[in-house]
Scaffold this active site. Structure first.
Site, PDB file in Angstrom:
ATOM      1  N   CYS A  82      33.516  57.130  52.293  1.00 38.36           N
ATOM      2  CA  CYS A  82      32.236  56.782  51.717  1.00 38.36           C
ATOM      3  C   CYS A  82      31.188  57.027  52.554  1.00 38.36           C
ATOM      4  O   CYS A  82      31.325  56.229  53.535  1.00 38.36           O
ATOM      5  CB  CYS A  82      32.488  55.409  50.816  1.00 38.36           C
ATOM      6  SG  CYS A  82      30.841  54.988  50.128  1.00 38.36           S
ATOM      7  N   CYS A  91      32.573  47.542  51.087  1.00 35.30           N
ATOM      8  CA  CYS A  91      33.712  47.776  51.930  1.00 35.30           C
ATOM      9  C   CYS A  91      33.383  47.647  53.387  1.00 35.30           C
ATOM     10  O   CYS A  91      32.556  48.298  53.661  1.00 35.30           O
ATOM     11  CB  CYS A  91      34.453  49.215  51.500  1.00 35.30           C
ATOM     12  SG  CYS A  91      34.693  49.474  49.496  1.00 35.30           S
ATOM     13  N   CYS A 169      29.996  55.512  43.708  1.00 35.68           N
ATOM     14  CA  CYS A 169      31.160  54.381  44.474  1.00 35.68           C
ATOM     15  C   CYS A 169      32.308  54.921  44.296  1.00 35.68           C
ATOM     16  O   CYS A 169      33.048  54.952  43.113  1.00 35.68           O
ATOM     17  CB  CYS A 169      30.585  52.942  43.930  1.00 35.68           C
ATOM     18  SG  CYS A 169      31.761  51.686  44.471  1.00 35.68           S
ATOM     19  N   GLN A 275      39.766  39.679  36.120  1.00 34.39           N
ATOM     20  CA  GLN A 275      40.297  40.076  37.448  1.00 34.39           C
ATOM     21  C   GLN A 275      39.618  41.479  37.600  1.00 34.39           C
ATOM     22  O   GLN A 275      39.828  42.211  36.665  1.00 34.39           O
ATOM     23  CB  GLN A 275      41.670  40.225  37.532  1.00 34.39           C
ATOM     24  CG  GLN A 275      42.296  38.836  37.846  1.00 34.39           C
ATOM     25  CD  GLN A 275      41.893  38.020  39.136  1.00 34.39           C
ATOM     26  OE1 GLN A 275      41.334  38.492  40.003  1.00 34.39           O
ATOM     27  NE2 GLN A 275      42.273  36.760  39.176  1.00 34.39           N
ATOM     28  N   PHE A 304      43.082  25.918  35.595  1.00 34.97           N
ATOM     29  CA  PHE A 304      42.227  27.009  35.787  1.00 34.97           C
ATOM     30  C   PHE A 304      42.623  28.184  35.072  1.00 34.97           C
ATOM     31  O   PHE A 304      42.713  29.559  35.504  1.00 34.97           O
ATOM     32  CB  PHE A 304      42.110  27.223  37.123  1.00 34.97           C
ATOM     33  CG  PHE A 304      41.908  26.147  38.136  1.00 34.97           C
ATOM     34  CD1 PHE A 304      40.612  25.537  38.508  1.00 34.97           C
ATOM     35  CD2 PHE A 304      42.958  25.378  38.699  1.00 34.97           C
ATOM     36  CE1 PHE A 304      40.396  24.727  39.177  1.00 34.97           C
ATOM     37  CE2 PHE A 304      42.658  24.441  39.573  1.00 34.97           C
ATOM     38  CZ  PHE A 304      41.763  23.998  39.942  1.00 34.97           C
ATOM     39  N   ASP A 373      45.610  28.676  39.440  1.00 38.44           N
ATOM     40  CA  ASP A 373      45.004  29.944  39.772  1.00 38.44           C
ATOM     41  C   ASP A 373      43.136  29.398  39.994  1.00 38.44           C
ATOM     42  O   ASP A 373      42.221  29.868  39.373  1.00 38.44           O
ATOM     43  CB  ASP A 373      44.847  31.022  38.581  1.00 38.44           C
ATOM     44  CG  ASP A 373      44.209  32.259  38.990  1.00 38.44           C
ATOM     45  OD1 ASP A 373      43.916  32.586  40.399  1.00 38.44           O
ATOM     46  OD2 ASP A 373      43.911  33.232  38.146  1.00 38.44           O
ATOM     47  N   CYS A 399      42.769  32.990  45.896  1.00 34.72           N
ATOM     48  CA  CYS A 399      42.026  33.989  46.234  1.00 34.72           C
ATOM     49  C   CYS A 399      41.150  33.636  47.820  1.00 34.72           C
ATOM     50  O   CYS A 399      40.436  34.374  48.132  1.00 34.72           O
ATOM     51  CB  CYS A 399      40.883  34.423  45.364  1.00 34.72           C
ATOM     52  SG  CYS A 399      39.883  33.099  44.983  1.00 34.72           S
TER      53      CYS A 399
END
Length: 442
Positions: A82, A91, A169, A275, A304, A373, A399
């Site tokens: 990129c 990123c 992107c 997600q 959750f 979660d 996460c």
């Protein structure tokens, strides 16, 4: 005797260039070198590389430095694909080959969880998806340049509030990516640019979804620009919403969005959480069901639960599922989603999962299995109460490996053992990693 305040003397930062050898990477993807046994964190440096650096921060226990020059690059180093890589804050691992990224994240996870692993803990193969074009959601920041009076359109720069102008992107799904230059051009035709807040892009099974957040009511002369935006949405098969207030959505064009997951359909609003990586999400749900092993005569608790991303596929296995979520709007959507999919073996409740749950009616029942979660903050408010619910198996989807490790300590004290552990690469080319852990009552 009076004492007068004396400010501490600032440590003089050594700003001259220095060469160092990078020994390893930290969990966030920064290279680590050592000077007099003190770690120096260097963004963009890889293990084994000899680099020239300039210190940007010096503390008593660590320093941070800017990478100035590569003297001896690693054989694992790649040219980022990129053109915005060095500026965009999205990123930050594109300089490392993808297989090496996955290996690094997997090792980081097992290192953080090593305290809770036993000889019997099974480490699952990483779950991965596409390396590029994987994002089905993005928020485009908008800002008016005071000099040019043109709209800046893109993502935040690294460690900055400034915006990197982006119309392409590589990690965004191509069906969303193709909209970027068209949106930027069209939004610049609005007369009141300062009233535009941001653009939200989401991809559902029904096609792209665009949300225009505006901070003030659009003036009359911008009605034509809005009509042109609506025409673009129709041409692209997209759904268009305006968002005049934080919690208000007005659908202008197209059908309400939804996505499919393991045989169920999940309608959602564009401000609902889904997600980002659909392919990884599909594998994640399938693995969670495999690890839970829900049986027809069992009760499963999904904490959750959101829209029912896990609840409804689990309910398809004939188990009775109770989903609990903190946001009432999401609970209502999950209930509607269950009805749409004709899953009568579900119940959904709203509850603050940071509080004592003993007074909740649903918590007075026993559960055979529990799935959690939580968000990045983890589940510290409820994890201490898992054993009291009677669960034999607990699947924890995380996460944030740091909060997973913290909550694992509580589960261990309640008599659970870590049986399986796996990394899920939801965000390729970033240091972020998702993980899944199975705990079984000893």
């Amino acid at each position: 005797m009076a004492r007068f305040f004396q400010p501490k003397k600032k440590t003089q930062l050594e700003t001259k260039h220095q060469s160092v050898l990078v020994e390893r990477m930290d969990h966030n993807g920064a290279g680590i070198a050592y000077q007099k046994n003190k770690p120096v964190f260097i963004d963009g440096a890889l293990p084994g590389e000899k680099v020239v650096i300039q210190l940007t921060e010096s503390k008593s226990k660590f320093s941070r430095a800017k990478l100035i020059k590569l003297l001896q690059p690693s054989e694992l180093r790649l040219k980022p694909f990129c053109k915005h890589f060095n500026q965009c804050g999205g990123c930050h691992l594109q300089h490392l080959g993808y297989s090496s990224q996955v290996e690094h994240k997997s090792q980081s996870l097992t290192h953080l969880m090593s305290k809770y692993q036993t000889a019997n803990t099974e480490v699952a193969l990483p779950i991965v998806g596409d390396e590029s074009g994987y994002r089905r959601r993005a928020r485009i920041s908008l800002f008016v340049d005071k000099k040019t009076q043109l709209l800046q359109f893109g993502f935040r720069k690294k460690q900055s509030k400034q915006i990197e102008n982006i119309t392409d992107c590589a990690v965004l799904d191509p069906r969303l990516n193709v909209l970027l230059p068209k949106l930027k051009s069209l939004l610049n035709t609005f007369s009141s640019l300062t009233s535009l807040g941001h653009v939200e892009l989401v991809l559902g099974d029904t096609g792209p979804v665009m949300v225009l957040r505006h901070l003030k009511p659009l003036v009359e002369k911008d009605e034509q620009a809005l009509m042109t935006l609506m025409t673009l949405a129709k041409e692209e098969g997209a759904t268009l919403y305006s968002m005049p207030e934080t919690d208000k959505l007005v659908r202008l064009v197209g059908d309400a969005p939804s996505y499919s997951e393991t045989g169920v359909t999940l309608p959602f609003e564009p401000n609902h959480f889904i997600q980002v990586n659909q392919k990884v999400n599909q594998q994640m749900v399938a693995q969670a069901i495999e690890w839970l092993e829900p049986q027809a005569d069992e009760r499963v608790l999904d904490l959750f639960c959101g829209l029912g991303n896990f609840s409804l596929p689990i309910a398809q296995q004939s188990a009775f599922v109770v989903g609990v979520e903190g946001v009432d709007e999401m609970v209502q959507q999950a209930t509607a989603n269950a009805a749409l999919n004709q899953l009568s073996n579900t119940e959904f409740y709203q509850a603050n999962l940071e509080e004592d749950l003993s007074s909740q009616l649903w918590a007075k029942e026993k559960f055979d299995k529990v799935l959690l979660d939580p968000a990045r903050a983890g589940a510290s408010g409820i994890v201490d109460q898992i054993s009291a619910l009677g669960a034999k198996r607990v699947v924890y989807v995380s996460c944030n490996p740091a909060t997973l490790a913290r909550d694992s300590e509580s589960l261990e004290k309640q008599g659970y053992q870590l049986a399986k552990l796996g990394m899920l690469d939801m965000f390729p080319h970033t240091s972020h990693l998702e993980s899944m852990a199975l705990f079984i009552k000893a």
